[in-house]
Motif scaffolding. Structure first.
Motif, PDB file in Angstrom:
ATOM      1  N   TYR A  92       0.809  -1.227   0.000  1.00 43.35           N
ATOM      2  CA  TYR A  92       0.000   0.000   0.000  1.00 43.35           C
ATOM      3  C   TYR A  92       0.845   1.281   0.000  1.00 43.35           C
ATOM      4  O   TYR A  92       0.307   2.363  -0.150  1.00 43.35           O
ATOM      5  CB  TYR A  92      -0.927   0.021   1.226  1.00 43.35           C
ATOM      6  N   GLU A  93       2.171   1.115   0.192  1.00 40.53           N
ATOM      7  CA  GLU A  93       3.004   2.315   0.374  1.00 40.53           C
ATOM      8  C   GLU A  93       2.907   3.297  -0.780  1.00 40.53           C
ATOM      9  O   GLU A  93       2.810   4.502  -0.576  1.00 40.53           O
ATOM     10  CB  GLU A  93       4.465   1.915   0.568  1.00 40.53           C
ATOM     11  N   ALA A  94       2.934   2.789  -2.018  1.00 42.80           N
ATOM     12  CA  ALA A  94       2.948   3.694  -3.166  1.00 42.80           C
ATOM     13  C   ALA A  94       1.556   4.228  -3.514  1.00 42.80           C
ATOM     14  O   ALA A  94       1.423   5.170  -4.293  1.00 42.80           O
ATOM     15  CB  ALA A  94       3.535   2.976  -4.377  1.00 42.80           C
ATOM     16  N   VAL A  95       0.512   3.611  -2.951  1.00 37.51           N
ATOM     17  CA  VAL A  95      -0.856   3.962  -3.365  1.00 37.51           C
ATOM     18  C   VAL A  95      -1.132   5.449  -3.156  1.00 37.51           C
ATOM     19  O   VAL A  95      -0.970   5.981  -2.059  1.00 37.51           O
ATOM     20  CB  VAL A  95      -1.899   3.139  -2.577  1.00 37.51           C
ATOM     21  N   GLU A  96      -1.523   6.088  -4.250  1.00 39.53           N
ATOM     22  CA  GLU A  96      -1.807   7.521  -4.181  1.00 39.53           C
ATOM     23  C   GLU A  96      -3.314   7.689  -4.044  1.00 39.53           C
ATOM     24  O   GLU A  96      -4.063   7.319  -4.952  1.00 39.53           O
ATOM     25  CB  GLU A  96      -1.320   8.154  -5.488  1.00 39.53           C
TER      26      GLU A  96
END
Ligand code: BES
Ligand code: ZN
Length: 455
Positions: A246-250
């Motif tokens: 989920y880290e990159a989820v914008e």
């Protein structure tokens, strides 16, 4: 545009489209490679009939890509049309009310695999072109077609082609009709597509299958091990347990969230007409649109292994395989997600199991800025024909090549004439004929209106 075209040519069009739909061009099954070639030939022949002086089939190792250029119209803009002639497998076959590769009209709807995704829509654009040609067979602007045969399988050949020859995407607009209306009467233009990371996960726990009486209780079971691994990867709360995923989820902007709030939405209809289930799944603290459009997914498509035949066989499987994919949202990258999935699988797998995570295909998510002038032209074409312009929404689906189509800066118009209940990839896929006829008029008008845009 020839206003009588649709009413006059309806029967002929149904017959032609029926021919196209009769070709089982299933790109993911190697047995159907010759059918993919036949579908490419069908599209090529049709383009030649329409007077395209350049019609080529480009080979990049997989199914052919059809490329065509209309007679040049100097000083006029160029529209590149992307579509795909390949389809998904038709199974489960016994759920079809009429054979998947015999297009059948019932109640104003055309049923066949590929009716809407995407042969029917490719056909719609071919006929829109036919309808706007003048007496000499010339179109009002320059049209190019790029129709591939591996979309449902990751689009590898077209990706390679565009890497080698990116100038093919030089156009004033790129039109992609491989999606649907938001709802009946409400057309859509898409601001984002999800990406995908499709894999096969194999678990091996022994050299051979074992008698479940002799060894059950002491021997490891590959199917059970696989199921536990898969179960560990998603919580009952719908969150995916893949570290870092989920880290990159914008997250969508406030404005985008607000625009989704304006969309008409009836949960009961959505459940009964589209999902055909009693209740939703996923993260309860997120709206349906967020779950469908703005969050990654973890989906198990099928599990193979062990004994599934008739009757009973008391065996402990030594090997089991699952088809698993992740859908990805803006700012995620499929290769990163693949690495994260592999790590997560290894982290939860027991020591006694040999694990392999094999990528099958992948595509990055895309976002599209829908404020360029071409979108206003599309809006006008829809408004003239169906009385209203498209709503800007996202799609949960993927079209792998779209990330590469826009690289030369042309606006990519993601739209389509499907309806939400068309059942793409499902049994009894259909296209409402009125949507097809409207589509011919909409895209015909789009060509005419766009011809007046400055170049
Ligand atoms: N037409 C769909 C894409 C689509 C689906 C758009 C739903 C809008 C809503 C396309 O042909 C498709 O199904 N793509 C595959 C791509 C995958 C196999 C790489 C998909 O999304 O599963
Ligand atoms: Zn599809």
């Amino acid at each position: 545009m020839d206003g009588e075209f649709v009413s006059r040519e309806r029967d002929r069009m149904l017959a032609e489209l029926g021919e196209f739909l009769a070709i089982p061009s299933i790109s993911t099954l190697s047995d159907h490679a010759a059918d993919c070639q036949r579908a490419a030939d069908w599209v090529s022949d049709e383009l030649r009939r329409l007077g395209f002086p350049v019609v080529e089939q480009l080979d990049r190792g997989g199914h052919p890509i059809v490329w065509a250029e209309s007679p040049p119209v100097p000083g006029k803009p160029t529209v590149l049309i992307y579509g795909h002639y390949d389809v998904q497998p038709p199974d489960p076959l016994d759920e079809w009310k009429s054979p998947p590769f015999e297009a059948t009209v019932r109640d104003g709807k055309l049923f066949a695999r590929g009716a809407v995704d995407d042969k029917g829509q490719v056909y719609c654009l071919l006929k829109a072109y036919e309808a706007v040609r003048d007496g000499d067979g010339l179109p009002p602007l320059n049209i190019r077609f790029i129709i591939e045969g591996e979309e449902e399988f990751g689009g590898h050949s077209i990706e390679r082609l565009l890497q080698e020859e990116p100038e093919r995407t030089e156009a004033d607009a790129i039109l992609v009709c491989d999606t649907s209306y938001y709802a009946p009467g409400i057309p859509a233009v898409y601001t984002a597509l999800r990406g995908i990371c499709y894999t096969e996960i194999e678990v091996r726990t022994a050299q051979r299958d074992l008698h479940s009486g002799n060894y059950g209780g002491a021997a490891p079971n590959a199917m059970e091990t696989l199921c536990r691994i898969l179960g560990d990867l998603k919580g009952r709360d719908g969150r995916i347990n893949i570290p870092g995923l989920y880290e990159a989820v914008e997250p969508p902007t406030e404005a985008e969230f607000a625009s989704w709030q304006e969309l008409p939405f009836d949960m009961d209809d959505f459940l009964t007409e589209e999902i055909t289930a009693r209740s939703l799944a996923g993260q309860e603290d997120r709206s349906v649109f967020e779950r469908l459009w703005a969050l990654p997914t973890f989906e198990i498509h099928g599990i193979m292994g062990g004994f599934t035949g008739e009757g009973a066989k008391t065996v402990i499987p030594a090997r089991a395989t699952a088809k698993v994919s992740l859908r990805l949202v803006p700012n995620q990258r499929w290769k990163t997600a693949l690495g994260q999935l592999e790590e997560a699988v290894r982290a939860v797998a027991p020591d006694y199991a040999d694990i392999e995570v094999r990528p099958i295909h992948g595509a990055d998510p895309v976002q599209v800025d829908v404020t360029q002038p071409a979108f206003a032209v599309l809006d006008q074409a829809f408004t003239e024909v169906v009385g209203r312009g498209p709503v800007a929404i996202r799609s949960g689906g993927s079209i792998p090549v779209v990330a590469s189509l826009g690289l030369r800066g042309a606006p990519v118009l993601l739209t389509g004439v499907g309806l939400p209940d068309d059942g793409l990839h499902s049994p009894n896929e259909k296209l409402d004929l009125q949507q097809l006829w409207d589509g011919v008029a909409i895209f015909g008008r789009f060509f005419e209106l766009f011809a007046d845009q400055p170049v």
